[in-house]
Design a protein around this motif. Structure first.
Motif, PDB file in Angstrom:
ATOM      1  N   GLN A  68      -8.950  -0.201  -2.977  1.00 11.48           N
ATOM      2  CA  GLN A  68      -7.985   0.543  -2.373  1.00 11.48           C
ATOM      3  C   GLN A  68      -7.039  -0.548  -1.825  1.00 11.48           C
ATOM      4  O   GLN A  68      -5.840  -0.452  -1.575  1.00 11.48           O
ATOM      5  CB  GLN A  68      -8.298   1.413  -1.400  1.00 11.48           C
ATOM      6  N   THR A  71      -4.841  -2.295  -4.195  1.00  6.70           N
ATOM      7  CA  THR A  71      -3.926  -1.430  -4.994  1.00  6.70           C
ATOM      8  C   THR A  71      -2.795  -0.742  -4.106  1.00  6.70           C
ATOM      9  O   THR A  71      -2.087  -0.134  -4.420  1.00  6.70           O
ATOM     10  CB  THR A  71      -4.566  -0.157  -5.832  1.00  6.70           C
ATOM     11  N   ASN A  73      -3.350   1.644  -2.357  1.00  5.42           N
ATOM     12  CA  ASN A  73      -3.510   3.080  -2.707  1.00  5.42           C
ATOM     13  C   ASN A  73      -4.627   3.612  -2.098  1.00  5.42           C
ATOM     14  O   ASN A  73      -5.569   3.194  -2.841  1.00  5.42           O
ATOM     15  CB  ASN A  73      -3.213   3.221  -4.148  1.00  5.42           C
ATOM     16  N   LEU A  76      -7.362   5.921  -4.789  1.00  5.06           N
ATOM     17  CA  LEU A  76      -7.802   5.253  -6.037  1.00  5.06           C
ATOM     18  C   LEU A  76      -9.383   4.741  -5.689  1.00  5.06           C
ATOM     19  O   LEU A  76      -9.800   4.590  -4.791  1.00  5.06           O
ATOM     20  CB  LEU A  76      -7.158   4.172  -6.461  1.00  5.06           C
ATOM     21  N   SER A 137       2.340  -6.771 -13.303  1.00  2.37           N
ATOM     22  CA  SER A 137       2.136  -5.404 -12.231  1.00  2.37           C
ATOM     23  C   SER A 137       0.717  -5.032 -12.259  1.00  2.37           C
ATOM     24  O   SER A 137       0.142  -4.871 -13.303  1.00  2.37           O
ATOM     25  CB  SER A 137       2.963  -4.374 -12.935  1.00  2.37           C
ATOM     26  N   LEU A 138       0.180  -5.073 -11.088  1.00  3.10           N
ATOM     27  CA  LEU A 138      -1.198  -4.475 -10.872  1.00  3.10           C
ATOM     28  C   LEU A 138      -1.144  -3.312 -11.490  1.00  3.10           C
ATOM     29  O   LEU A 138      -2.258  -2.750 -11.992  1.00  3.10           O
ATOM     30  CB  LEU A 138      -1.551  -4.709  -9.412  1.00  3.10           C
ATOM     31  N   HIS A 139      -0.179  -2.316 -11.288  1.00  4.08           N
ATOM     32  CA  HIS A 139      -0.437  -1.056 -11.841  1.00  4.08           C
ATOM     33  C   HIS A 139      -0.475  -0.854 -13.126  1.00  4.08           C
ATOM     34  O   HIS A 139      -1.114   0.007 -13.660  1.00  4.08           O
ATOM     35  CB  HIS A 139       0.822  -0.207 -11.127  1.00  4.08           C
ATOM     36  N   LEU A 140       0.234  -1.773 -13.671  1.00  4.10           N
ATOM     37  CA  LEU A 140      -0.025  -1.843 -15.319  1.00  4.10           C
ATOM     38  C   LEU A 140      -1.419  -2.160 -15.665  1.00  4.10           C
ATOM     39  O   LEU A 140      -1.894  -1.598 -16.761  1.00  4.10           O
ATOM     40  CB  LEU A 140       1.021  -2.798 -16.072  1.00  4.10           C
ATOM     41  N   MET A 142      -4.020  -1.329 -14.135  1.00  3.60           N
ATOM     42  CA  MET A 142      -4.795  -0.209 -13.873  1.00  3.60           C
ATOM     43  C   MET A 142      -4.572   0.846 -14.906  1.00  3.60           C
ATOM     44  O   MET A 142      -5.537   1.357 -15.281  1.00  3.60           O
ATOM     45  CB  MET A 142      -4.264   0.690 -12.548  1.00  3.60           C
ATOM     46  N   LEU A 143      -3.383   1.048 -15.331  1.00  5.18           N
ATOM     47  CA  LEU A 143      -2.983   2.123 -16.321  1.00  5.18           C
ATOM     48  C   LEU A 143      -3.802   1.750 -17.612  1.00  5.18           C
ATOM     49  O   LEU A 143      -4.331   2.271 -18.266  1.00  5.18           O
ATOM     50  CB  LEU A 143      -1.595   2.057 -16.784  1.00  5.18           C
TER      51      LEU A 143
END
Lengths: 323, 252
Positions: A68, A71, A73, A76, A137-140, A142-143
């Protein structure tokens, strides 16, 4: 012990002291309540269960909080990276390819190392290929992990459909989180892995605090962002391997203890949040198992209760953050 | 001195910053102005290593930002971007204390604590210092982030729209504070500003960008002129001299 309950102490330290006392009390109760007969058997039988639950609690709590943090967030968990789907896929393909009889012959320690290596390799590869390129992007990451997780799960389901029902039952037994039949053969190697992961992260505890400010602020404050995030992902992969190898995939439990820990610790420093989360997780697992064994007489599974409570906590958190 | 050489940033076929070569002298306040999408924020992010450049280079006092160790740069240069969202629940004091991280590495000394208190006082946040960031207004939060950057105590401070969310009173006091720190502590500020009048009154140097390139740069007297502003923004702005300041009337 009593000195640390002094109200003049800062709140995080008091919380840690109280939780530690509760955890010890629950552990003692777990070891002694209803124990009649041979003490050496009871202590070693329950002792290994206790050790396994402590390791699992530690691994889940630390991996969720750190995940967390990177991220930024708080709803998660590492499960989003598809790590436990990878575990399911490995187990299913082994049973599918070799048959349950031969899989049962594989030394648990070797199996553990295979899982560990696969999970670390997977997160490292995912991170490398995506993060070093143009898309920073770290979110990418994750995705893509999420999508691959679905792929792993679908592949596993496909194999489960076409394998013989007998094999499937054996497999299913291996896939559900089970705190009654803890895999005690891998206790020692798990403990070593957890200790190694802890030592890796120990020196960077204060850096993790800065990571919680987000990527830009962390870089501006001089944190080597890529190196630190890679370090955290490796630690998370090791810890997730430990908990899945010992009891199987657990989804919501980490979320539950992490969000409780932020609330109870009253501080966002990792040096405070992590011990609180670990103690909460250990207390919940051991206490839950104690209640399960003594009150419900093993009529239900701990993971069901935990996932139920965790799922409700998740919904509450989502609703609250939506406001 | 901040030097950018042929600095370019592209996303696919879109060129956001196009071959920018700039020399920003040490000391004083430099404002970057330009329309939305002119590449101002990207230029600032490239200069502070938050984004990797597609080509070209940036040096800070001769140190290349892409190869110099991050913690070394963090003691010379700080950056605050727009839209700072933090998942962790922090008080203003916790946040400002992070500004000392490059120096203290998390172990705060009495000196660090004093710098934190000073930064909080400069921004007029003493009364709020124990409030959580999610319990204060957008303008107060903006000031808290600026306080964190000031606590970092770097020679170069890059601020992307520091007046974001601020009311008139706090916008003016923010610009006065920046001017004062630049003069008294001889620090270098580079600001992205949208209000040309703040840029006109408070900066030593103005850099004007349009479509990824630097179209003009110079003193406020050279830039804040109807013909130059028309070239930058594409609108007619009447300039009036009021109390020795050049003020653009762009509301009508």
């Amino acid at each position: 012990m009593l000195a640390s309950l002094d109200p003049s102490q800062p709140r995080p330290l008091r919380a840690i002291a109280v939780l530690a006392a509760i955890a010890v009390a629950v552990a003692v109760a777990f070891m002694t309540i209803g124990a009649n007969g041979q003490w050496d058997f009871v202590l070693s039988f329950r002792g290994s269960k206790l050790a396994a639950m402590a390791l699992v609690g530690y691994a889940i709590a630390v991996s969720t909080v750190l995940f967390q943090t990177i991220t930024a967030n708080r709803i998660l968990t590492p499960a989003i990276m598809g790590l436990d789907s990878l575990f399911i896929l490995i187990q299913t393909s082994l049973v599918f390819a070799l048959g349950s009889g031969r899989v049962a012959l594989i030394a648990p320690q070797a199996m553990f190392l295979v899982h560990c290596a696969a999970m670390i390799g997977f997160s490292w590869l995912l991170y490398r290929t995506l993060f070093s390129g143009r898309l920073q992007s770290l979110h990418l990451v994750m995705l893509v992990g999420l999508v691959l997780g679905v792929l792993f799960r679908s592949l596993a389901t496909l194999m489960q459909r076409i394998m013989s029902p007998n094999e499937f039952i054996v497999l299913q037994d291996r896939l559900f989180a089970n705190f009654n039949a803890v895999n005690t053969d891998v206790l020692l190697i798990s403990a070593v892995a957890v200790a190694a992961a802890t030592m890796l992260g120990w020196r960077s505890l204060r850096t993790f605090d800065v990571l919680a400010l987000g990527r830009d602020a962390a870089i501006s404050l001089g944190v080597d962002y890529k190196a630190t995030v890679t370090l955290v992902l490796i630690i998370v992969a090791v810890l997730v391997s430990v908990s899945t190898a010992l009891v199987g995939p657990v989804t919501f439990f980490g979320l539950l203890v992490a969000s409780l820990a932020y609330r109870i610790a009253g501080s966002s420093k990792h040096i405070h949040v992590l011990p609180v989360a670990v103690l909460l997780a250990i207390t919940a697992l051991i206490g839950g198992q104690l209640v399960l064994e003594r009150v419900f007489a093993l009529n239900t599974a701990l993971s069901i209760i935990i996932e139920f409570a965790g799922g409700i906590a998740f919904i509450i958190l989502t609703l609250r953050s939506a406001r | 001195m901040i030097v950018t050489t042929n600095l370019t940033k592209t996303y696919g076929s879109a060129v956001v910053v196009n071959d920018v070569s700039l020399k920003l002298p040490r000391g004083g306040v430099t404002s970057i102005i330009g329309s939305n999408g002119a590449g101002k924020s990207t230029l600032l992010a490239l200069a502070s290593r938050l984004l990797p450049a597609t080509s070209g280079s940036v040096t800070i006092d001769g140190l290349d930002v892409t190869t110099t160790p991050g913690d070394m740069l963090a003691r010379r240069l700080s950056i605050l971007r727009q839209d700072n969202h933090i998942a962790a629940r922090l008080t203003i004091r916790d946040l400002v204390a992070f500004g000392r991280y490059p120096h203290s590495k998390g172990r705060m000394t009495a000196d660090d604590e004093k710098m934190v208190s000073d930064a909080i006082r400069y921004l007029g946040l003493e009364a709020l210092s124990d409030r959580f960031l999610d319990e204060i207004s957008g303008g107060q939060r903006q000031r808290a982030f600026v306080a964190m950057v000031l606590a970092q105590d770097t020679d170069y401070v890059l601020l992307d729209e520091p007046l974001n969310n601020l009311d008139m009173k706090h916008a003016v006091s923010m610009m006065k504070l920046i001017r004062r720190i630049a003069d008294e502590l001889s620090k270098t500020f580079v600001l992205v500003l949208h209000d040309i009048n703040f840029a006109s009154i408070y900066s030593d140097h103005i850099v004007a960008m349009r479509e990824g390139t630097v179209v003009r740069q110079g003193t406020p007297r050279e830039i804040v002129r109807s013909d130059v502003l028309n070239q930058i923004f594409g609108i007619d702005i009447a300039i009036h001299e009021i109390d020795g300041h050049r003020i653009g009337l762009y509301y009508v």
